[in-house]
Design a protein around this motif. Structure first.
Motif, PDB file in Angstrom:
ATOM      1  N   ASP A  80      -2.378  -3.529 -10.868  1.00  0.00           N
ATOM      2  CA  ASP A  80      -3.072  -2.400 -10.243  1.00  0.00           C
ATOM      3  C   ASP A  80      -4.352  -2.010 -10.979  1.00  0.00           C
ATOM      4  OD1 ASP A  80      -1.588  -2.051  -8.026  1.00  0.00           O
ATOM      5  OD2 ASP A  80      -0.282  -0.509  -8.851  1.00  0.00           O
ATOM      6  N   GLU A  81      -4.357  -2.124 -12.314  1.00  0.00           N
ATOM      7  CA  GLU A  81      -5.553  -1.659 -13.030  1.00  0.00           C
ATOM      8  C   GLU A  81      -6.750  -2.573 -12.820  1.00  0.00           C
ATOM      9  OE1 GLU A  81      -2.854  -2.898 -14.712  1.00  0.00           O
ATOM     10  OE2 GLU A  81      -3.435  -3.424 -16.774  1.00  0.00           O
ATOM     11  N   GLU A 130       0.839  -1.205   0.000  1.00  0.00           N
ATOM     12  CA  GLU A 130       0.000   0.000   0.000  1.00  0.00           C
ATOM     13  C   GLU A 130       0.866   1.244   0.000  1.00  0.00           C
ATOM     14  OE1 GLU A 130      -1.636  -0.628   3.883  1.00  0.00           O
ATOM     15  OE2 GLU A 130      -3.603  -1.213   3.122  1.00  0.00           O
ATOM     16  N   THR A 132       2.313  -5.709 -13.198  1.00  0.00           N
ATOM     17  CA  THR A 132       1.460  -5.061 -12.199  1.00  0.00           C
ATOM     18  C   THR A 132       0.009  -5.433 -12.488  1.00  0.00           C
ATOM     19  OG1 THR A 132       0.570  -2.970 -11.384  1.00  0.00           O
ATOM     20  CG2 THR A 132       1.400  -2.965 -13.623  1.00  0.00           C
ATOM     21  N   THR A 184       7.920  -1.427  -4.794  1.00  0.00           N
ATOM     22  CA  THR A 184       7.921  -1.962  -6.155  1.00  0.00           C
ATOM     23  C   THR A 184       9.342  -2.320  -6.585  1.00  0.00           C
ATOM     24  OG1 THR A 184       6.010  -0.582  -6.679  1.00  0.00           O
ATOM     25  CG2 THR A 184       7.287  -1.419  -8.553  1.00  0.00           C
ATOM     26  N   ARG A 221       0.778  -5.840  -6.720  1.00  0.00           N
ATOM     27  CA  ARG A 221      -0.435  -5.074  -6.483  1.00  0.00           C
ATOM     28  C   ARG A 221      -0.048  -3.978  -5.483  1.00  0.00           C
ATOM     29  NH1 ARG A 221      -5.353  -2.406  -6.548  1.00  0.00           N
ATOM     30  NH2 ARG A 221      -6.120  -2.316  -4.428  1.00  0.00           N
ATOM     31  N   SER A 230      -4.059   1.617  -5.013  1.00  0.00           N
ATOM     32  CA  SER A 230      -4.516   2.724  -5.855  1.00  0.00           C
ATOM     33  C   SER A 230      -3.788   4.024  -5.547  1.00  0.00           C
ATOM     34  CB  SER A 230      -6.027   2.904  -5.688  1.00  0.00           C
ATOM     35  OG  SER A 230      -6.328   3.089  -4.327  1.00  0.00           O
ATOM     36  N   GLU A 278      -0.757   4.379  -7.769  1.00  0.00           N
ATOM     37  CA  GLU A 278      -0.958   3.705  -9.052  1.00  0.00           C
ATOM     38  C   GLU A 278      -0.118   4.300 -10.187  1.00  0.00           C
ATOM     39  OE1 GLU A 278      -5.044   2.914  -9.774  1.00  0.00           O
ATOM     40  OE2 GLU A 278      -4.674   1.981 -11.715  1.00  0.00           O
ATOM     41  N   ASN A 303       3.646   3.568  -9.665  1.00  0.00           N
ATOM     42  CA  ASN A 303       3.959   2.167  -9.922  1.00  0.00           C
ATOM     43  C   ASN A 303       3.876   1.836 -11.406  1.00  0.00           C
ATOM     44  OD1 ASN A 303       4.558   1.441  -7.293  1.00  0.00           O
ATOM     45  ND2 ASN A 303       2.406   1.007  -6.785  1.00  0.00           N
ATOM     46  N   GLU A 304       2.927   2.458 -12.081  1.00  0.00           N
ATOM     47  CA  GLU A 304       2.780   2.209 -13.520  1.00  0.00           C
ATOM     48  C   GLU A 304       4.071   2.587 -14.259  1.00  0.00           C
ATOM     49  OE1 GLU A 304      -0.662   4.271 -15.027  1.00  0.00           O
ATOM     50  OE2 GLU A 304      -0.048   3.945 -17.120  1.00  0.00           O
TER      51      GLU A 304
END
Lengths: 419, 419
Positions: free
Chosen positions: B182-183, B125, B180, B131, B148, B151, B154, B157-158
């Motif tokens: 995440d989406e 989180e 990832t 990451t 993961r 959010s 996000e 991390n992307e």
């Protein structure tokens, strides 16, 4: 989960007794194990009578012969169980073993030592011998045990657990360390799978279905054992006599166990030279073959059944074997990658590079060159005891000995050091 | 779970790439790690810009200052992350290490060697640095990673994951090894916890709530790390200067981390002699005390808050500490047994027998005599990397190094042996 919950009370008693057991000496634990062995030998008529009730109920419920046989305890089997308990006495005690240690630059010494898990849970079916096996291994490794042995063996397990508790107490340890939760039925099994804080690890023993249920439903960490869709790949360069010997032994030496081979893969170049002899030897031992089209072409005389998708995904545990021709080592590895339960796979080859590639690329607990898959066994590996064969990747993988029933802790000794 | 499911497709790609990574050489993995470090250094403005979007959204959503600080990536932190990746390069590669081996009586050789798990899942989180940390440790140990990151981070991390994938590919390995999810949002996190067959082990990082959710809901095996209600027990015979040094260091050296002490237990006989000095030192460092009645009587001048049940069950992670007087070593051990998260506990004593009893009876990952609990740390233990501190009993317990991110397999070499 209140204090007056009889299920939780049972687990809490095991936990408290296990805490005392954790610091018991090896001599005390051996006295308890010897008392259990003697207790079994001294109560054979009582155990056989309780077992007869289970067998009778089983027959009335129409359970199959195989299950009835696993359920049966007779004098010979009980003497065998007592002997197995004494074999556990002969094994080294893992508790207190120093795994590694060092002196830090600041003078602090650190030692990682083996300690018991605490309480081991076991969920199994219609195998009252497992009650004694699990208890012996748990006690020797300083663990308490909470047992769910299933309704089919309920009377046998009730008598065995009472006898075990008495024996442990007679030897001066706390008999509460072993508990059965059979009277709580299926709901009890479900609660055991979620009893974090009371049970440290859960070991399922039995059918693939039972193991899968425990793995899917349990929030207590599980050690997954057992199921083996085991492959033998005969490479292009394989020597005929060795291939026949290994494949036949892997399939027929004891077909009902998890390290027995289920699928034979043969390199296309070697198939004309080897497959007829392999099939003749297997059939000579009574093995029914399920073969793909290419293999059936090479075996026109002898009516192999056509293999289908299900063939490759089945753990037969019987004198049945899938046979498939592959074009290459790559295709063999890809087949294994797709269908294996990651227990044991073997290659038969005279080619050094292929042997090393197979060892490196096949991702199973045990990967073999030119040996029978039947060697995947704690006894054969020199561990002395049969705790099971782990097919998972965490904690333990492959044959497990007593040390795999332990955790560790770090002991740190200083003289006032701070950071 | 069909082939066209984009979530499963993501996991399957990680799995396939991880399979190739498993047999990559150390040199190839080092090239990928170096490319990641250089990639971070070369993309600082881009990462900071993406991070600014996360920070802005976080502020708009009203998240607290602590969380915002953990979320923030600035140039100094990014250079620190790149340096941390290079530190992982300097560690020994665990893959291929032979753990044990022997030659069986029949001439078969068996070798247990370290292999990657396969794919490591991580759920965390608002900490984009995780990451990079997790990817570096996973890659070095030959594992793929499915991340993961939550959010709140996000966008950061992307960008980081895209950069990592490019760097791995540029170094000649398969960038798909890092993914990832995440989406896919919360639903993705839930599916990751049940992705047996795609993910081999799951590592939660973050709040106690997050870790507890993962442990309760996951059917993928979990390595539980982190939470520490850490105790220091000052025994009757404790030396004053040593007790003050250890307690103050354990509490105040870095109060926000899991190995910081939360509860001070003092033997009744030692309390009049030691507690005033202990309290003065702690308060001098800004520590607020929550004390039981007996302790407050010895500290009449300085308004310690009354401790309650919650005091003992709280991981403060701040300059706050519970203080309790106990009548005996037994009472200290019983308190620890009840409230500890089994991370680290220390005794300060000059009594040999009490020191040994504490070491034997306290069931925590690390048990110390006369040393600060702050030494429970992979770096201090000489492991070189911070993989986390396991508070579970299976697989790994205490500080984890790179070898704890691996499984093993048995390589068996024969010359035709059968049973």
């Amino acid at each position: 989960m209140t204090a007056s919950d009889p299920f939780i009370d049972r687990l809490a008693r095991a936990r408290a007794a296990a805490k005392r057991l954790a610091t018991a000496t090896t001599a005390q634990k051996h006295a308890a194990l010897e008392a259990i062995a003697a207790g079994i030998e001294g109560a054979i008529p009582r155990i056989v009578a309780a077992n007869a009730e289970d067998l009778e109920r089983g027959r009335a419920n129409g359970i199959g012969d195989g299950l009835l046989d696993r359920l049966r305890l007779d004098e010979a089997r009980l003497r065998g169980l007592a002997a197995a308990v004494r074999e556990v006495v002969a094994l080294p005690d893992p508790i207190g073993q120093v795994v590694r240690g060092s002196t830090l630059p600041n003078g602090i010494t650190i030692n990682q030592v083996r300690v018991p898990f605490g309480v081991v849970g076991a969920i199994y079916e219609a195998r009252p011998n497992v009650t004694v096996d699990i208890v012996a291994l748990a006690l020797k490794s300083g663990n308490g045990a909470v047992l769910r042995g299933g309704s089919a063996a309920e009377r046998s397990n009730e008598v065995l657990v009472a006898l075990i508790q008495e024996a442990i107490s007679r030897a001066g340890l706390d008999g509460d360390a072993v508990q059965t939760i059979d009277e709580f039925g299926r709901e009890g099994a479900g609660r055991l799978m979620r009893a974090r804080g009371y049970v440290d690890v859960l070991i399922p023993r039995g059918s693939a279905g039972l193991i899968s249920t425990v793995v899917q439903e349990s929030t207590v960490p599980v050690i997954e054992t057992g199921s083996g869709i085991v492959h033998v790949y005969v490479d292009a360069s394989a020597e005929a006599e060795m291939a026949v010997g290994i494949v036949t032994n892997a399939k027929t030496h004891r077909p009902s166990v998890c390290n027995a081979a289920e699928t034979l893969l043969v390199h296309r170049e070697a198939a004309p030279r080897l497959l007829p002899a392999l099939a003749a030897a297997l059939r000579g031992s009574g093995v029914e073959l399920y073969a793909d089209a290419a293999a059936r072409e090479l075996l026109p005389d002898a009516g192999a059944v056509a293999a289908d998708e299900e063939t490759w995904a089945t753990e037969h545990l019987a004198l049945e074997m899938g046979v498939r021709i592959v074009d290459s080592l790559d295709e063999a590895i890809a087949h294994i990658e797709r269908y294996s339960t990651r227990h044991t796979e073997a290659i038969v080859t005279q080619d050094y590079a292929n042997a090393e590639r197979f060892l490196a690329e096949v991702d199973s607990a045990v990967v073999m060159v030119n040996a029978s898959t039947r060697f995947t066994d704690g006894g054969e590996f020199g561990f002395g005891a049969e705790v099971g064969i782990s097919t998972q990747k965490l904690h333990a993988r492959g044959p497990m000995g007593l040390p795999e029933l332990t955790s560790t802790k770090w002991l740190v000794r200083g003289s006032g050091q701070i950071r």
